[in-house]
Scaffold this motif. Sequence first.
Motif, PDB file in Angstrom:
ATOM      1  N   TYR A  31      41.278 -33.313-105.108  1.00  0.00           N
ATOM      2  CA  TYR A  31      39.875 -32.877-105.165  1.00  0.00           C
ATOM      3  C   TYR A  31      39.866 -31.434-105.662  1.00  0.00           C
ATOM      4  O   TYR A  31      40.541 -30.573-105.081  1.00  0.00           O
ATOM      5  CB  TYR A  31      39.279 -32.984-103.757  1.00  0.00           C
ATOM      6  N   CYS A  63      30.204 -31.279-105.704  1.00  0.00           N
ATOM      7  CA  CYS A  63      30.314 -32.384-104.743  1.00  0.00           C
ATOM      8  C   CYS A  63      28.974 -32.559-104.036  1.00  0.00           C
ATOM      9  O   CYS A  63      28.487 -31.640-103.371  1.00  0.00           O
ATOM     10  CB  CYS A  63      31.412 -32.117-103.719  1.00  0.00           C
ATOM     11  N   ILE A  64      28.401 -33.767-104.201  1.00  0.00           N
ATOM     12  CA  ILE A  64      27.081 -34.009-103.592  1.00  0.00           C
ATOM     13  C   ILE A  64      27.227 -34.655-102.210  1.00  0.00           C
ATOM     14  O   ILE A  64      26.268 -35.165-101.656  1.00  0.00           O
ATOM     15  CB  ILE A  64      26.195 -34.869-104.518  1.00  0.00           C
ATOM     16  N   ASP A  65      28.446 -34.653-101.709  1.00  0.00           N
ATOM     17  CA  ASP A  65      28.724 -35.133-100.351  1.00  0.00           C
ATOM     18  C   ASP A  65      28.222 -36.563-100.129  1.00  0.00           C
ATOM     19  O   ASP A  65      27.703 -36.889 -99.063  1.00  0.00           O
ATOM     20  CB  ASP A  65      28.087 -34.177 -99.326  1.00  0.00           C
ATOM     21  N   CYS A  66      28.397 -37.396-101.174  1.00  0.00           N
ATOM     22  CA  CYS A  66      27.923 -38.783-101.052  1.00  0.00           C
ATOM     23  C   CYS A  66      28.872 -39.626-100.196  1.00  0.00           C
ATOM     24  O   CYS A  66      28.502 -40.673 -99.689  1.00  0.00           O
ATOM     25  CB  CYS A  66      27.790 -39.407-102.438  1.00  0.00           C
ATOM     26  N   GLY A  67      30.125 -39.178-100.088  1.00  0.00           N
ATOM     27  CA  GLY A  67      31.095 -39.876 -99.232  1.00  0.00           C
ATOM     28  C   GLY A  67      31.699 -41.119 -99.859  1.00  0.00           C
ATOM     29  O   GLY A  67      32.471 -41.827 -99.209  1.00  0.00           O
ATOM     30  N   LEU A  68      31.381 -41.390-101.142  1.00  0.00           N
ATOM     31  CA  LEU A  68      31.898 -42.615-101.758  1.00  0.00           C
ATOM     32  C   LEU A  68      33.428 -42.595-101.856  1.00  0.00           C
ATOM     33  O   LEU A  68      34.092 -43.618-101.673  1.00  0.00           O
ATOM     34  CB  LEU A  68      31.276 -42.795-103.152  1.00  0.00           C
ATOM     35  N   CYS A  69      33.981 -41.412-102.127  1.00  0.00           N
ATOM     36  CA  CYS A  69      35.447 -41.309-102.251  1.00  0.00           C
ATOM     37  C   CYS A  69      36.123 -41.690-100.930  1.00  0.00           C
ATOM     38  O   CYS A  69      37.223 -42.245-100.934  1.00  0.00           O
ATOM     39  CB  CYS A  69      35.855 -39.905-102.688  1.00  0.00           C
ATOM     40  N   ARG A  80      38.974 -34.784 -99.909  1.00  0.00           N
ATOM     41  CA  ARG A  80      38.469 -33.409 -99.987  1.00  0.00           C
ATOM     42  C   ARG A  80      39.146 -32.492 -98.964  1.00  0.00           C
ATOM     43  O   ARG A  80      39.042 -31.281 -99.047  1.00  0.00           O
ATOM     44  CB  ARG A  80      36.949 -33.405 -99.796  1.00  0.00           C
ATOM     45  N   CYS A  97      34.472 -41.194-107.688  1.00  0.00           N
ATOM     46  CA  CYS A  97      33.829 -39.908-107.948  1.00  0.00           C
ATOM     47  C   CYS A  97      33.395 -39.805-109.412  1.00  0.00           C
ATOM     48  O   CYS A  97      32.314 -39.277-109.705  1.00  0.00           O
ATOM     49  CB  CYS A  97      34.766 -38.764-107.571  1.00  0.00           C
ATOM     50  N   ILE A 100      30.098 -41.350-109.804  1.00  0.00           N
ATOM     51  CA  ILE A 100      29.005 -40.479-109.330  1.00  0.00           C
ATOM     52  C   ILE A 100      28.715 -39.388-110.368  1.00  0.00           C
ATOM     53  O   ILE A 100      27.552 -39.105-110.687  1.00  0.00           O
ATOM     54  CB  ILE A 100      29.397 -39.827-107.972  1.00  0.00           C
ATOM     55  N   MET A 101      29.783 -38.815-110.918  1.00  0.00           N
ATOM     56  CA  MET A 101      29.598 -37.748-111.916  1.00  0.00           C
ATOM     57  C   MET A 101      28.884 -38.299-113.153  1.00  0.00           C
ATOM     58  O   MET A 101      28.020 -37.639-113.732  1.00  0.00           O
ATOM     59  CB  MET A 101      30.960 -37.141-112.313  1.00  0.00           C
ATOM     60  N   LEU A 110      36.073 -34.366-110.982  1.00  0.00           N
ATOM     61  CA  LEU A 110      35.992 -33.566-109.749  1.00  0.00           C
ATOM     62  C   LEU A 110      37.141 -33.982-108.816  1.00  0.00           C
ATOM     63  O   LEU A 110      37.768 -33.153-108.166  1.00  0.00           O
ATOM     64  CB  LEU A 110      34.623 -33.790-109.085  1.00  0.00           C
ATOM     65  N   VAL A 111      37.403 -35.287-108.779  1.00  0.00           N
ATOM     66  CA  VAL A 111      38.639 -35.779-108.155  1.00  0.00           C
ATOM     67  C   VAL A 111      39.460 -36.343-109.307  1.00  0.00           C
ATOM     68  O   VAL A 111      38.971 -37.184-110.060  1.00  0.00           O
ATOM     69  CB  VAL A 111      38.360 -36.876-107.109  1.00  0.00           C
TER      70      VAL A 111
HETATM   71  S1  SF4 Z   1      32.695 -39.076-104.484  1.00  0.00           S
HETATM   72 FE1  SF4 Z   1      32.801 -37.069-105.472  1.00  0.00          FE
HETATM   73  S2  SF4 Z   1      30.759 -36.256-105.139  1.00  0.00           S
HETATM   74 FE2  SF4 Z   1      30.950 -37.946-103.714  1.00  0.00          FE
HETATM   75  S3  SF4 Z   1      31.719 -36.988-101.831  1.00  0.00           S
HETATM   76 FE3  SF4 Z   1      33.501 -37.637-102.988  1.00  0.00          FE
HETATM   77  S4  SF4 Z   1      34.108 -35.828-104.136  1.00  0.00           S
HETATM   78 FE4  SF4 Z   1      31.997 -35.488-103.472  1.00  0.00          FE
END
Ligand code: SF4
Length: 266
Positions: A31, A63-69, A80, A97, A100-101, A110-111
């Motif tokens: 990350y 990072c929008i803190d969506c938690g998908l990762c 992260r 990620c 999402i981007m 981002l990751v």
């Molecule tokens: S998937 Fe990407 S944007 Fe979403 S929480 Fe994880 S690092 Fe952040």
Amino acid sequence: GFVREQVCFYMCPYARFQAVMFDKETLVPTYDYTRGEGENGRAHLGRELKTREDRTTKGHGDCIDCGLCVQVCPTGIDIRNGLQIGCINCGLCIDACDEIMDKQGWPRGLVRYASELEIETKQKPHIFKPKSIGYGIAILVVTALLVYGIFTQAKMDFSVAQVRSPLAVMMSDGRVQNSYEIKINNKLIRPLRLDISLNDLPKGELEIAGSNKEIVVPTDGYTTLLVRVKQPMTTRGAQQTFKFVLSDKDGELPPTSMSTTFNMPR
Ligand code: SF4
Ligand code: SF4
């Protein structure tokens, strides 16, 4: 199964190998906290945090803190929080990620596969360093040994187990009989027709138990024989070492022998 990701953490040797081989230039799913966090850390997509410019102004990263990762991670890791021993390098968090981007219209990565040093200094890792050359040589040597082992493995092998109850039987003609179970493996891609004989037991007589006296081992299979060996009585309790010899009737394989003992009754 029941233990799920605990297998990755505590049983799979992959993570242990990784921990030993890892250094600051190792490429692993990472990350990029320098991009994701900003000065004020990660933040959800709020009303005034929808564009990168707004987020940068407010001190937040991408990072929008969506938690998908975290949701997609088979071992339940939050990438992260840095590299963890349970990471199996599957890359699912990278794909999640990137998705999402893409939706946000922001750059991917981002990751991504990156080294700790690369994230810290933005410098690309050195691929040809002594450690990686050493690992490369070690992998080549192991691969060569494996290939050598595959091509030079015995095409046929066998094991001999003496029947121990009873170990020796006194026959009515005054001779002594020992019995042996012989298991023969055929690794050829044709049935193996064999002869069996005795070596170092000049007075020994060999008999294959059962009505079928032909030894034919099926292709890539095995067969088990019960054989009896008889010879005149000598000293009580004496032991004599001898060999069973298996010969390929078609002459392709060299004769193979296996030592065992003949036991006189006590
Ligand atoms: S998937 Fe990407 S944007 Fe979403 S929480 Fe994880 S690092 Fe952040
Ligand atoms: S999703 Fe895969 S690569 Fe990402 S942290 Fe989990 S185990 Fe590691």
